[in-house]
Design an enzyme around this catalytic site. Sequence first.
Site, short mmCIF file in Angstrom:
data_model
loop_
_atom_site.label_atom_id
_atom_site.label_comp_id
_atom_site.label_asym_id
_atom_site.label_seq_id
_atom_site.Cartn_x
_atom_site.Cartn_y
_atom_site.Cartn_z
N ILE A 1 7.76 -2.66 2.73
CA ILE A 1 6.84 -3.94 2.47
C ILE A 1 7.27 -4.89 3.31
N HIS B 1 4.18 8.47 -0.60
CA HIS B 1 2.52 8.41 0.17
C HIS B 1 2.57 7.29 1.20
N ARG C 1 18.29 -8.73 41.39
CA ARG C 1 19.58 -7.72 41.12
C ARG C 1 19.56 -7.12 42.73
N PRO D 1 6.80 5.41 -1.80
CA PRO D 1 7.77 6.57 -1.23
C PRO D 1 7.21 7.90 -0.72
N HIS E 1 1.03 6.87 15.38
CA HIS E 1 0.34 7.18 16.55
C HIS E 1 -0.62 8.44 16.49
N ASP E 2 0.01 9.23 15.59
CA ASP E 2 -0.78 10.50 15.31
C ASP E 2 -1.99 10.41 14.44
N GLU F 1 0.93 0.60 10.09
CA GLU F 1 -0.49 0.55 10.31
C GLU F 1 -1.18 1.82 10.79
N GLY F 2 -0.75 2.75 10.41
CA GLY F 2 -1.02 4.20 10.82
C GLY F 2 -0.38 4.60 11.97
N LEU G 1 0.84 -1.32 0.18
CA LEU G 1 0.11 0.11 -0.02
C LEU G 1 0.87 1.25 -0.05
P1 TGC Z 1 -11.24 8.62 3.68
O1 TGC Z 1 -11.73 9.54 2.47
O2 TGC Z 1 -11.43 8.71 5.23
O3 TGC Z 1 -11.71 7.09 3.48
C1 TGC Z 1 -11.56 6.50 1.92
C2 TGC Z 1 -12.76 5.28 1.89
O4 TGC Z 1 -12.25 4.41 2.84
C3 TGC Z 1 -13.33 4.19 4.03
N1 TGC Z 1 -12.54 4.08 5.16
C4 TGC Z 1 -12.57 2.76 5.77
N2 TGC Z 1 -13.17 1.40 5.64
C5 TGC Z 1 -12.66 0.62 6.18
N3 TGC Z 1 -11.98 0.60 7.32
C6 TGC Z 1 -11.28 1.75 7.73
N4 TGC Z 1 -10.59 1.85 8.70
C7 TGC Z 1 -11.62 3.03 6.97
N5 TGC Z 1 -11.25 4.13 7.17
C8 TGC Z 1 -11.79 4.95 5.77
C9 TGC Z 1 -13.94 5.37 3.98
O5 TGC Z 1 -15.48 5.40 4.39
C10 TGC Z 1 -13.95 5.88 2.40
O6 TGC Z 1 -14.93 5.03 1.92
P2 TGC Z 1 -15.78 5.44 0.56
O7 TGC Z 1 -16.58 4.30 0.17
O8 TGC Z 1 -16.55 6.78 1.03
O9 TGC Z 1 -14.74 5.63 -0.52
O10 TGC Z 1 -9.44 8.50 3.37
P3 TGC Z 1 -8.50 9.56 3.50
O11 TGC Z 1 -7.81 9.56 2.33
O12 TGC Z 1 -8.95 10.72 4.00
O13 TGC Z 1 -7.53 8.70 4.68
C11 TGC Z 1 -8.02 8.34 5.78
C12 TGC Z 1 -6.93 7.92 6.65
C13 TGC Z 1 -5.64 8.96 6.75
C14 TGC Z 1 -7.43 7.59 8.20
C15 TGC Z 1 -6.03 6.68 6.12
O14 TGC Z 1 -5.94 6.60 4.87
C16 TGC Z 1 -5.27 5.96 6.99
O15 TGC Z 1 -5.50 4.93 7.87
N6 TGC Z 1 -3.75 6.12 6.97
C17 TGC Z 1 -2.99 5.32 7.42
C18 TGC Z 1 -2.10 4.54 6.40
C19 TGC Z 1 -1.74 3.48 6.97
O16 TGC Z 1 -2.27 2.81 8.03
N7 TGC Z 1 -0.95 2.45 6.28
C20 TGC Z 1 -0.70 1.24 6.68
C21 TGC Z 1 0.05 0.42 5.47
S1 TGC Z 1 0.08 -1.23 5.61
C22 TGC Z 1 1.43 -1.56 6.87
O17 TGC Z 1 1.59 -0.51 7.56
C23 TGC Z 1 1.57 -2.84 7.33
S2 TGC Z 1 2.81 -3.32 8.36
C24 TGC Z 1 2.43 -4.83 8.83
C25 TGC Z 1 3.39 -5.32 9.72
O18 TGC Z 1 4.48 -5.69 9.29
O19 TGC Z 1 2.79 -5.98 10.68
P1 FAD Z 2 4.40 9.83 6.76
O1 FAD Z 2 3.29 9.91 6.36
O2 FAD Z 2 5.43 10.54 5.94
O3 FAD Z 2 4.48 10.69 8.32
C1 FAD Z 2 5.49 11.40 8.81
C2 FAD Z 2 5.10 11.83 10.06
O4 FAD Z 2 4.16 12.93 9.83
C3 FAD Z 2 4.33 10.89 11.19
O5 FAD Z 2 4.67 11.31 12.28
C4 FAD Z 2 2.93 11.18 10.69
O6 FAD Z 2 1.98 10.88 12.08
C5 FAD Z 2 2.77 12.77 10.60
N1 FAD Z 2 1.46 13.07 9.72
C6 FAD Z 2 1.11 12.63 8.52
N2 FAD Z 2 0.13 13.28 8.07
C7 FAD Z 2 -0.38 13.97 9.17
C8 FAD Z 2 -1.41 14.89 9.32
N3 FAD Z 2 -2.34 14.81 8.50
N4 FAD Z 2 -1.34 15.36 10.31
C9 FAD Z 2 -0.72 15.34 11.36
N5 FAD Z 2 0.46 14.55 11.28
C10 FAD Z 2 0.63 13.92 10.07
N6 FAD Z 2 3.13 -0.27 4.47
C11 FAD Z 2 2.68 -1.27 3.45
O7 FAD Z 2 1.89 -0.86 2.60
N7 FAD Z 2 3.09 -2.62 3.73
C12 FAD Z 2 3.77 -3.11 4.78
O8 FAD Z 2 3.95 -4.39 4.97
C13 FAD Z 2 4.63 -2.30 5.49
N8 FAD Z 2 5.57 -2.85 6.51
C14 FAD Z 2 5.94 -1.82 7.17
C15 FAD Z 2 7.13 -2.11 7.95
C16 FAD Z 2 7.94 -1.22 8.59
C17 FAD Z 2 9.45 -1.80 9.32
C18 FAD Z 2 7.79 0.18 8.53
C19 FAD Z 2 8.55 1.16 9.30
C20 FAD Z 2 6.61 0.64 7.71
C21 FAD Z 2 5.65 -0.42 7.13
N9 FAD Z 2 4.84 -0.05 6.29
C22 FAD Z 2 4.23 -0.64 5.44
C23 FAD Z 2 4.62 1.61 5.85
C24 FAD Z 2 4.04 2.10 7.07
O9 FAD Z 2 2.69 1.90 7.00
C25 FAD Z 2 4.06 3.68 6.89
O10 FAD Z 2 5.48 4.07 7.35
C26 FAD Z 2 3.20 4.50 7.77
O11 FAD Z 2 1.91 4.45 7.29
C27 FAD Z 2 3.67 5.80 7.79
O12 FAD Z 2 4.10 6.48 6.61
P2 FAD Z 2 5.43 7.12 6.23
O13 FAD Z 2 6.33 6.49 6.99
O14 FAD Z 2 5.13 7.63 4.78
O15 FAD Z 2 5.16 8.56 7.14
#
Ligand code: TGC
Ligand code: FAD
Length: 405
Positions: free
Chosen positions: A183, A156, A289, A154, A387-388, A384-385, A151
């Site tokens: 990833i 986004h 300890r 670089p 803290h902020d 996975e999102g 997902l």
């Molecule tokens: P927004 O306009 O709010 O939503 C777009 C559409 O998505 C729906 N939606 C959800 N649906 C299901 N579950 C949720 N939690 C949902 N949140 C939103 C929403 O209803 C809408 O649907 P529709 O039908 O109207 O189109 O989207 P936005 O662009 O404003 O973004 C919202 C935000 C910032 C909360 C979201 O994009 C976000 O959660 N950002 C964080 C990104 C993130 O968590 N990335 C994780 C990458 S994967 C990863 O990190 C794996 S690590 C794994 C490991 O090693 O364990």
């Molecule tokens: P950015 O989005 O650039 O954020 C930088 C800082 O800005 C953060 O503190 C953030 O909270 C803050 N910020 C951003 N937007 C806002 C806002 N609107 N308001 C206030 N503060 C804001 N992704 C996958 O898709 N698949 C994976 O398997 C996966 N595995 C991962 C494994 C590791 C070890 C790591 C480190 C990351 C992994 N990720 C994966 C990516 C991970 O989900 C992202 O790193 C995370 O979503 C944050 O994105 P970023 O690093 O680009 O930080």
Amino acid sequence: MPNFQPNPEIIRSQKQDLFEGPDFYQIDDLLTEEHVLIRNTVRDWVKKEVSPIIEDCCQRNIFPNHIIKGMADVGAFGPQLSVEYGCGGLDYISYGLIMQEIERGDSGMRSTASVQGSLVMYPIHKFGSEAQKHKYLPKLAKGELMGCFGLTEPDHGSNPGGMVTNFKDAGDHVILNGAKMWISNSPFADIAVVWAKDEKGVVHGLIVERGMEGFTTPETHNKWSLRASATGELVFDNVKVPKENILPNVTGLKGPLTCLNSARYGISWGAIGAAMDCYDSARRYAKERHQFGRPIGGFQLQQKKLAEMLTEITKAQLVCWRLGNLMDQGKATPAQISLAKRNNVDMALHIAREARQIHGGMGITGEYPIMRHMMNLESVITYEGTHDIHLLILGMEITGENAFM
Ligand code: TGC
Ligand code: FAD
């Protein structure tokens, strides 16, 4: 990927894993016999297979690929998905307990299981065609195939909706271009569930297979965190993906975000595991300890740290137990999951830092698990999102106001 060869010097320095999980509020009484059996089975497996090698793997930055089969055998891959496709057919509490125990061993190991179960198998199970489910799920459940989830890009991360990875229609297949970053599992994954935009800018999920021409997975090096987890990129250079590999039953960002609900839920439990391991180690160390002629556990300042750790772990356990029930009833909301992920990971990181202090200088060595958990949790609090971002999700839930942009 080369097979893991243990370093006898590091293995010898490891103490026997004597972990005992705290259960201050008798939360075990809220679990079924099956839950306790599953939890104890995974706990025993972690003690036997993960604890003896994990420090070595982290020090040398190696993913122990030989444990994949064991992880599959204890049911860590897709336990909450249906038996019809070779998955566990268990409830969400069971899934949470499995994640807790694996992360008690190491967050990187839990990452592998989370990605496989919640981010690869879950989307195929929920959004895939029958043919896709039968083709991939049984093998993924057994660990015969491993997957990753693309997902983040670089440019986004927190804002995945801005993704630029895209595909164009080319008859019976599509042409995929772009790149994903950070990833988990990418360097060894056999398949990738990739989220990309079509020509109209609509997000779809595609199953990309290793070996497709133009698809590469360069490894990310120099991490100080999750060193036993393999992280990399996914690069798509005009990759021909058959249309039958597109997930037919979802479009839009809600596709990947729905998968994240399941994975974030698992992390909420996993973080408790890491916190419990730090607490348990600190509790033992405080008794053993001696300084100033008595155990350091006899000093009020150390007792305060331990008492606060136990309090926070107990609160987090109750949050997860309740959330697990809501998940099983199909009533959990994304904001409730955000609260649990945000709170529990922050709690675990704080406990790791406090536990590190209780261990004094020894806390920075690999003889204790603390520093490894602490460094791992720095990723867990970001992926996975962040803290902020979870705070903003809660803020929007409370006020109805979107503070993301
Ligand atoms: P927004 O306009 O709010 O939503 C777009 C559409 O998505 C729906 N939606 C959800 N649906 C299901 N579950 C949720 N939690 C949902 N949140 C939103 C929403 O209803 C809408 O649907 P529709 O039908 O109207 O189109 O989207 P936005 O662009 O404003 O973004 C919202 C935000 C910032 C909360 C979201 O994009 C976000 O959660 N950002 C964080 C990104 C993130 O968590 N990335 C994780 C990458 S994967 C990863 O990190 C794996 S690590 C794994 C490991 O090693 O364990
Ligand atoms: P950015 O989005 O650039 O954020 C930088 C800082 O800005 C953060 O503190 C953030 O909270 C803050 N910020 C951003 N937007 C806002 C806002 N609107 N308001 C206030 N503060 C804001 N992704 C996958 O898709 N698949 C994976 O398997 C996966 N595995 C991962 C494994 C590791 C070890 C790591 C480190 C990351 C992994 N990720 C994966 C990516 C991970 O989900 C992202 O790193 C995370 O979503 C944050 O994105 P970023 O690093 O680009 O930080």
